[in-house]
Design a protein around this motif. Structure first.
Motif, PDB file in Angstrom:
ATOM      1  N   UNK A  80      -2.011  -4.304  10.384  1.00 21.37           N
ATOM      2  CA  UNK A  80      -1.499  -3.338  11.350  1.00 21.37           C
ATOM      3  C   UNK A  80      -2.460  -2.169  11.520  1.00 21.37           C
ATOM      4  N   UNK A  81      -2.903  -1.627  10.398  1.00 17.00           N
ATOM      5  CA  UNK A  81      -3.819  -0.494  10.422  1.00 17.00           C
ATOM      6  C   UNK A  81      -5.164  -0.886  11.029  1.00 17.00           C
ATOM      7  N   UNK A  82      -5.688  -2.034  10.592  1.00 20.57           N
ATOM      8  CA  UNK A  82      -6.964  -2.504  11.113  1.00 20.57           C
ATOM      9  C   UNK A  82      -6.894  -2.823  12.598  1.00 20.57           C
ATOM     10  N   UNK A  83      -5.766  -3.386  13.048  1.00 22.26           N
ATOM     11  CA  UNK A  83      -5.614  -3.712  14.461  1.00 22.26           C
ATOM     12  C   UNK A  83      -5.581  -2.478  15.340  1.00 22.26           C
ATOM     13  N   UNK A  84      -4.889  -1.445  14.868  1.00 24.34           N
ATOM     14  CA  UNK A  84      -4.845  -0.180  15.599  1.00 24.34           C
ATOM     15  C   UNK A  84      -6.247   0.409  15.751  1.00 24.34           C
ATOM     16  N   UNK A 134     -11.737   7.485   5.839  1.00 23.26           N
ATOM     17  CA  UNK A 134     -10.438   7.682   6.492  1.00 23.26           C
ATOM     18  C   UNK A 134      -9.411   6.680   5.973  1.00 23.26           C
ATOM     19  N   UNK A 135      -9.824   5.442   5.786  1.00 20.53           N
ATOM     20  CA  UNK A 135      -8.918   4.414   5.287  1.00 20.53           C
ATOM     21  C   UNK A 135      -8.509   4.683   3.839  1.00 20.53           C
ATOM     22  N   UNK A 192       0.834  -1.195   0.000  1.00 21.13           N
ATOM     23  CA  UNK A 192       0.000   0.000   0.000  1.00 21.13           C
ATOM     24  C   UNK A 192       0.876   1.255   0.000  1.00 21.13           C
ATOM     25  N   UNK A 193       0.420   2.303  -0.665  1.00 22.36           N
ATOM     26  CA  UNK A 193       1.206   3.512  -0.818  1.00 22.36           C
ATOM     27  C   UNK A 193       0.912   4.506   0.305  1.00 22.36           C
ATOM     28  N   UNK A 194       1.320   4.139   1.549  1.00 21.48           N
ATOM     29  CA  UNK A 194       1.210   5.075   2.655  1.00 21.48           C
ATOM     30  C   UNK A 194       2.178   4.642   3.746  1.00 21.48           C
ATOM     31  N   UNK A 195       2.583   5.603   4.578  1.00 23.75           N
ATOM     32  CA  UNK A 195       3.432   5.290   5.717  1.00 23.75           C
ATOM     33  C   UNK A 195       2.678   5.683   6.984  1.00 23.75           C
ATOM     34  N   UNK A 196       2.680   4.796   7.959  1.00 25.23           N
ATOM     35  CA  UNK A 196       1.899   5.009   9.170  1.00 25.23           C
ATOM     36  C   UNK A 196       2.732   5.787  10.182  1.00 25.23           C
ATOM     37  N   UNK A 197       2.626   7.114  10.156  1.00 21.36           N
ATOM     38  CA  UNK A 197       3.319   7.967  11.111  1.00 21.36           C
ATOM     39  C   UNK A 197       2.549   7.983  12.431  1.00 21.36           C
ATOM     40  N   UNK A 198       3.193   8.497  13.469  1.00 17.04           N
ATOM     41  CA  UNK A 198       2.552   8.586  14.778  1.00 17.04           C
ATOM     42  C   UNK A 198       1.320   9.486  14.723  1.00 17.04           C
ATOM     43  N   UNK A 234      -0.570  10.161  12.072  1.00 16.56           N
ATOM     44  CA  UNK A 234      -1.615   9.489  11.304  1.00 16.56           C
ATOM     45  C   UNK A 234      -2.270   8.391  12.127  1.00 16.56           C
ATOM     46  N   UNK A 235      -1.456   7.653  12.874  1.00 16.76           N
ATOM     47  CA  UNK A 235      -1.994   6.596  13.729  1.00 16.76           C
ATOM     48  C   UNK A 235      -2.952   7.178  14.770  1.00 16.76           C
ATOM     49  N   UNK A 236      -2.585   8.336  15.345  1.00 19.14           N
ATOM     50  CA  UNK A 236      -3.435   8.970  16.351  1.00 19.14           C
ATOM     51  C   UNK A 236      -4.768   9.419  15.750  1.00 19.14           C
ATOM     52  N   UNK A 237      -4.732   9.976  14.530  1.00 25.56           N
ATOM     53  CA  UNK A 237      -5.955  10.421  13.865  1.00 25.56           C
ATOM     54  C   UNK A 237      -6.881   9.232  13.595  1.00 25.56           C
TER      55      UNK A 237
END
Length: 256
Positions: free
Chosen positions: A205-209, A37-38, A1-7, A9-12
């Motif tokens: 990872x994204x879904x788990x968060x 959002x996804x 996927x073309x994105x990086x999970x920054x802190x 972005x994770x918080x948002x």
């Protein structure tokens, strides 16, 4: 996927999931927040839908567990409906890969708007249980199976459809209907997630968060269902029905 999970972005995404879980526990429609959002962070539509199912499992499981512990739901009497909802969702997830959903997409905004109108104007919508129209077995093989299929096939407004079925067909009061709807919605979510996972579409990872955020929001929302009942459920169901209808119509005519 073309994105990086920054802190940041994770918080948002965590906060978005928590708000969505709160809304879902009461009225449904949290996907209005989480799916955009996804896609905003770079997921494809298929990956966004699949990952949304993972995070939605957190909210629906947390709400279901809370309602069961508070004895608002008896799983023994609901087991056939749970099975039928799970089966229907599995069949719907398979069918969406084979059938054009275009007709349903055009009809859906008006169906969801009708649900909002029903909850707004119907005298049946109250805290009190009323006469049951369908026996539990008939309910399982019609409403639970059919709405489960719909959730696997398309999805928006599933919680509202389940709540409507429990009010109008099972004769439940609104808080009790909402509690039972979350249990069946968890069954459909986990079923659909399994088939999306088999297709390799889930971003774990994204879904788990977001799942953790959903669970926290759903716990808060579930408590309000018990303490506030119709006073909070009814207006929020109507509001979310209108919002979902506008969103879906906007997609259809490219207004959104």
């Amino acid at each position: 996927m073309d994105f990086s999970l920054t802190l940041e972005l994770a918080a948002v995404l965590f906060v978005v999931a928590m708000v969505a879980g709160f809304i879902d526990a009461i009225a449904g429609g949290g996907g209005l927040l989480t799916i955009p959002a996804l896609m905003w962070v770079g997921l494809s539509p298929a990956a966004a839908l699949a990952t949304n199912k993972l995070q939605a499992c957190g909210g629906s499981f947390s709400a279901s567990l809370y309602f069961v512990r508070k004895k608002m739901v008896d799983l023994r009497t609901l087991k056939l409906s749970i099975f039928c909802a799970f089966l229907g969702s599995a069949l719907g997830t398979i069918a969406i890969q084979l059938i054009d959903a275009g007709v349903l997409e055009k009809l859906l905004p008006f169906l969801i708007l009708a649900i909002g109108a029903y909850f707004l104007f119907s005298k049946k919508v109250s805290e009190d249980d009323r006469h049951r129209v369908l026996a539990p077995t008939a309910f399982a093989f019609t409403a639970a199976l059919g709405i489960g299929f719909y959730d696997g096939f398309f999805g928006p407004g599933t919680g509202s459809f389940f709540a409507l079925a429990f009010v109008s067909l099972a004769g439940f009061g609104l808080a009790k209907a909402t509690a039972h709807a979350k249990v069946l919605n968890f069954a459909t979510n986990i079923s659909s997630l399994i088939f999306f996972a088999l297709g390799g579409k889930v971003v774990w990872l994204l879904g788990g968060l977001m799942l953790v955020g959903q669970a926290l929001g759903a716990t808060l929302g579930s408590r309000l269902v018990i303490t506030k009942g119709t006073a909070i459920i009814k207006p929020l169901v109507v509001t979310m029905s209108v919002a979902m209808s506008v969103k879906l119509l906007g997609n259809e005519f490219q207004w959104w």
